[in-house]
Design a protein around this motif. Structure first.
Motif, PDB file in Angstrom:
ATOM      1  N   ALA A   1       0.812  -1.212   0.000  1.00 49.69           N
ATOM      2  CA  ALA A   1       0.000   0.000   0.000  1.00 49.69           C
ATOM      3  C   ALA A   1       0.852   1.272   0.000  1.00 49.69           C
ATOM      4  O   ALA A   1       0.573   2.210  -0.744  1.00 49.69           O
ATOM      5  N   ASN A   2       1.900   1.301   0.817  1.00 51.49           N
ATOM      6  CA  ASN A   2       2.741   2.497   0.875  1.00 51.49           C
ATOM      7  C   ASN A   2       3.540   2.689  -0.414  1.00 51.49           C
ATOM      8  O   ASN A   2       3.691   3.820  -0.886  1.00 51.49           O
ATOM      9  N   GLY A   3       4.018   1.578  -0.965  1.00 55.15           N
ATOM     10  CA  GLY A   3       4.747   1.638  -2.227  1.00 55.15           C
ATOM     11  C   GLY A   3       3.867   2.172  -3.344  1.00 55.15           C
ATOM     12  O   GLY A   3       4.302   2.974  -4.171  1.00 55.15           O
ATOM     13  N   LEU A   4       2.612   1.720  -3.376  1.00 53.08           N
ATOM     14  CA  LEU A   4       1.674   2.190  -4.403  1.00 53.08           C
ATOM     15  C   LEU A   4       1.390   3.680  -4.238  1.00 53.08           C
ATOM     16  O   LEU A   4       1.294   4.422  -5.207  1.00 53.08           O
ATOM     17  N   LYS A   5       1.268   4.104  -2.981  1.00 51.27           N
ATOM     18  CA  LYS A   5       1.032   5.524  -2.717  1.00 51.27           C
ATOM     19  C   LYS A   5       2.175   6.367  -3.268  1.00 51.27           C
ATOM     20  O   LYS A   5       1.950   7.371  -3.944  1.00 51.27           O
ATOM     21  N   SER A   6       3.391   5.939  -2.998  1.00 49.82           N
ATOM     22  CA  SER A   6       4.518   6.748  -3.470  1.00 49.82           C
ATOM     23  C   SER A   6       4.682   6.612  -4.979  1.00 49.82           C
ATOM     24  O   SER A   6       5.053   7.576  -5.653  1.00 49.82           O
ATOM     25  N   LEU A   7       4.355   5.450  -5.544  1.00 48.69           N
ATOM     26  CA  LEU A   7       4.348   5.308  -7.006  1.00 48.69           C
ATOM     27  C   LEU A   7       3.395   6.330  -7.624  1.00 48.69           C
ATOM     28  O   LEU A   7       3.732   7.021  -8.578  1.00 48.69           O
ATOM     29  N   ARG A   8       2.196   6.437  -7.057  1.00 53.21           N
ATOM     30  CA  ARG A   8       1.187   7.329  -7.647  1.00 53.21           C
ATOM     31  C   ARG A   8       1.542   8.789  -7.462  1.00 53.21           C
ATOM     32  O   ARG A   8       1.142   9.633  -8.257  1.00 53.21           O
ATOM     33  N   ARG A   9       2.311   9.076  -6.426  1.00 45.73           N
ATOM     34  CA  ARG A   9       2.798  10.466  -6.294  1.00 45.73           C
ATOM     35  C   ARG A   9       3.874  10.770  -7.320  1.00 45.73           C
ATOM     36  O   ARG A   9       4.114  11.921  -7.662  1.00 45.73           O
ATOM     37  N   ASN A  10       4.508   9.711  -7.820  1.00 46.65           N
ATOM     38  CA  ASN A  10       5.550   9.890  -8.828  1.00 46.65           C
ATOM     39  C   ASN A  10       5.022   9.864 -10.254  1.00 46.65           C
ATOM     40  O   ASN A  10       5.786  10.039 -11.201  1.00 46.65           O
ATOM     41  N   ILE A  11       3.726   9.589 -10.397  1.00 48.93           N
ATOM     42  CA  ILE A  11       3.103   9.613 -11.720  1.00 48.93           C
ATOM     43  C   ILE A  11       1.953  10.610 -11.669  1.00 48.93           C
ATOM     44  O   ILE A  11       0.902  10.318 -11.095  1.00 48.93           O
ATOM     45  N   GLY A  12       2.146  11.782 -12.246  1.00 50.22           N
ATOM     46  CA  GLY A  12       1.057  12.759 -12.322  1.00 50.22           C
ATOM     47  C   GLY A  12       0.104  12.333 -13.420  1.00 50.22           C
ATOM     48  O   GLY A  12       0.530  12.025 -14.527  1.00 50.22           O
ATOM     49  N   MET A  13      -1.190  12.278 -13.115  1.00 46.09           N
ATOM     50  CA  MET A  13      -2.174  11.814 -14.100  1.00 46.09           C
ATOM     51  C   MET A  13      -3.024  12.985 -14.603  1.00 46.09           C
ATOM     52  O   MET A  13      -3.501  13.785 -13.818  1.00 46.09           O
ATOM     53  N   VAL A  14      -3.223  12.993 -15.923  1.00 44.80           N
ATOM     54  CA  VAL A  14      -4.103  13.985 -16.546  1.00 44.80           C
ATOM     55  C   VAL A  14      -5.097  13.217 -17.415  1.00 44.80           C
ATOM     56  O   VAL A  14      -4.712  12.303 -18.142  1.00 44.80           O
ATOM     57  N   PHE A  15      -6.386  13.591 -17.319  1.00 42.41           N
ATOM     58  CA  PHE A  15      -7.439  12.822 -17.973  1.00 42.41           C
ATOM     59  C   PHE A  15      -8.170  13.644 -19.041  1.00 42.41           C
ATOM     60  O   PHE A  15      -8.067  14.869 -19.072  1.00 42.41           O
ATOM     61  N   GLN A  16      -8.938  12.949 -19.848  1.00 39.87           N
ATOM     62  CA  GLN A  16      -9.714  13.622 -20.903  1.00 39.87           C
ATOM     63  C   GLN A  16     -10.700  14.635 -20.321  1.00 39.87           C
ATOM     64  O   GLN A  16     -10.840  15.736 -20.829  1.00 39.87           O
ATOM     65  N   GLN A  17     -11.393  14.248 -19.261  1.00 36.52           N
ATOM     66  CA  GLN A  17     -12.461  15.106 -18.718  1.00 36.52           C
ATOM     67  C   GLN A  17     -11.991  15.958 -17.533  1.00 36.52           C
ATOM     68  O   GLN A  17     -12.802  16.379 -16.710  1.00 36.52           O
ATOM     69  N   PHE A  18     -10.719  16.188 -17.429  1.00 35.89           N
ATOM     70  CA  PHE A  18     -10.104  17.074 -16.435  1.00 35.89           C
ATOM     71  C   PHE A  18     -10.230  16.561 -14.987  1.00 35.89           C
ATOM     72  O   PHE A  18      -9.293  16.666 -14.207  1.00 35.89           O
ATOM     73  N   ASN A  19     -11.416  16.043 -14.634  1.00 38.11           N
ATOM     74  CA  ASN A  19     -11.649  15.469 -13.296  1.00 38.11           C
ATOM     75  C   ASN A  19     -11.333  16.436 -12.152  1.00 38.11           C
ATOM     76  O   ASN A  19     -10.773  16.031 -11.132  1.00 38.11           O
ATOM     77  N   LEU A  20     -11.693  17.710 -12.325  1.00 37.31           N
ATOM     78  CA  LEU A  20     -11.523  18.664 -11.230  1.00 37.31           C
ATOM     79  C   LEU A  20     -12.723  18.573 -10.295  1.00 37.31           C
ATOM     80  O   LEU A  20     -13.808  18.146 -10.704  1.00 37.31           O
ATOM     81  N   MET A  21     -12.528  18.971  -9.035  1.00 34.52           N
ATOM     82  CA  MET A  21     -13.636  18.981  -8.082  1.00 34.52           C
ATOM     83  C   MET A  21     -14.412  20.284  -8.272  1.00 34.52           C
ATOM     84  O   MET A  21     -13.876  21.363  -8.011  1.00 34.52           O
TER      85      MET A  21
END
Ligand code: ADP
Ligand code: ADP
Length: 234
Positions: A76-96
């Motif tokens: 779980a911790n490894g995945l968390k830090s992996l995802r912090r190292n991959i910035g994701m940008v999507f088609q529909q922006f996905n802003l709040m």
């Protein structure tokens, strides 16, 4: 060095309808500092590949190494830090929608080691980087599509990722707006050394900014190499 090394990746979905092989035998290497294109039609397996890279989906076979680590071996911790190292940008922006622009950029900093007092300064600097400092207190709905996508890019950079992974990031934008987003991606790559991965069905996008490309069709890589070589006019 390579930021991503994928060898013989297989992904099979099983459902009530039976088995479906979304990725049959995918190998690709993303060198640090490149702008890498992954192109294919709808249903080719691009989203599945993205989800195997950021650990949302588990693979059926093969190897997926991101920043030197086998994604399937991460806890779980490894995945968390992996995802912090991959910035994701999507088609529909996905802003709040209920949060302001700057609040959206601040979201990924929650629960990180960045001191509270530095977060706002950091978010302001990121908004400046994407040219939207004047809109910090606006709401996403008050912005154009291209501006919203720039907010999404600022948010994706909040944790200083080594990789920016753009999944159909320009597919909802008109050609002029697409150009401003592609210019921004090139700037991030050139000036900050960010490795950018562009997943798209849009050939023009790949031809315009990518250095390397993999063409994926029905779960297989059908062409791979430098964009210059693959799209050279005969
Ligand atoms: P793309 O992103 O290139 O459109 P996908 O990775 O979404 O392709 O899909 C590849 C194939 O896998 C498609 O045939 C799709 O229907 C199937 N698929 C994707 N996700 C699932 C899932 N969760 N369960 C079953 N089949 C899926
Ligand atoms: P995209 O191509 O943009 O990924 P899709 O419409 O293919 O979008 O998929 C949307 C969601 O539905 C995803 O979470 C995907 O995993 C799931 N999905 C796609 N195809 C299938 C399928 N054949 N069976 C079950 N789930 C699917």
């Amino acid at each position: 060095t390579n930021v991503i090394e994928i060898v013989n990746l297989k992904k099979t979905y099983s459902s009530s309808h039976g088995m479906h092989s979304a990725l049959k035998d995918v190998s690709l290497t993303v060198p640090e500092g490149c702008i890498y294109g992954i192109i294919g039609l709808s249903g080719a397996g691009k989203s599945t590949l993205v989800r195997c890279i950021n650990g949302i989906e588990s693979k059926t076979g093969g190897s997926v190494k991101v920043l030197g680590q086998e994604v399937g071996d991460l806890g779980a911790n490894g995945l968390k830090s992996l995802r912090r190292n991959i910035g994701m940008v999507f088609q529909q922006f996905n802003l709040m929608p209920s949060r302001t622009v700057i609040q959206n950029v601040l979201l990924p900093l929650r629960g990180t080691s960045v001191p509270r007092g530095e977060r706002k300064v950091k978010a302001e600097r990121l908004l400046e980087l994407v040219g939207l400092e004047r809109y910090a207190d606006a709401y996403p709905s008050q912005l154009s599509g291209g501006q919203q996508q720039r907010v999404a890019i600022a948010r994706a950079l909040a944790n200083d990722p080594q990789i920016l992974l753009c999944d159909e990031a320009t597919s909802a934008l008109d050609p002029d707006t697409t150009k401003t987003i592609l210019d921004l991606l090139v700037k991030l790559n050139r000036e900050y050394g960010l490795t950018v991965i562009v997943v798209t069905h849009q050939m023009d996008v790949v031809k315009t900014i990518c250095t390397d490309v993999s063409v994926i069709d029905q779960g297989r890589i059908v062409e791979q190499g430098s964009v210059y070589k693959i799209f050279a006019d005969p």
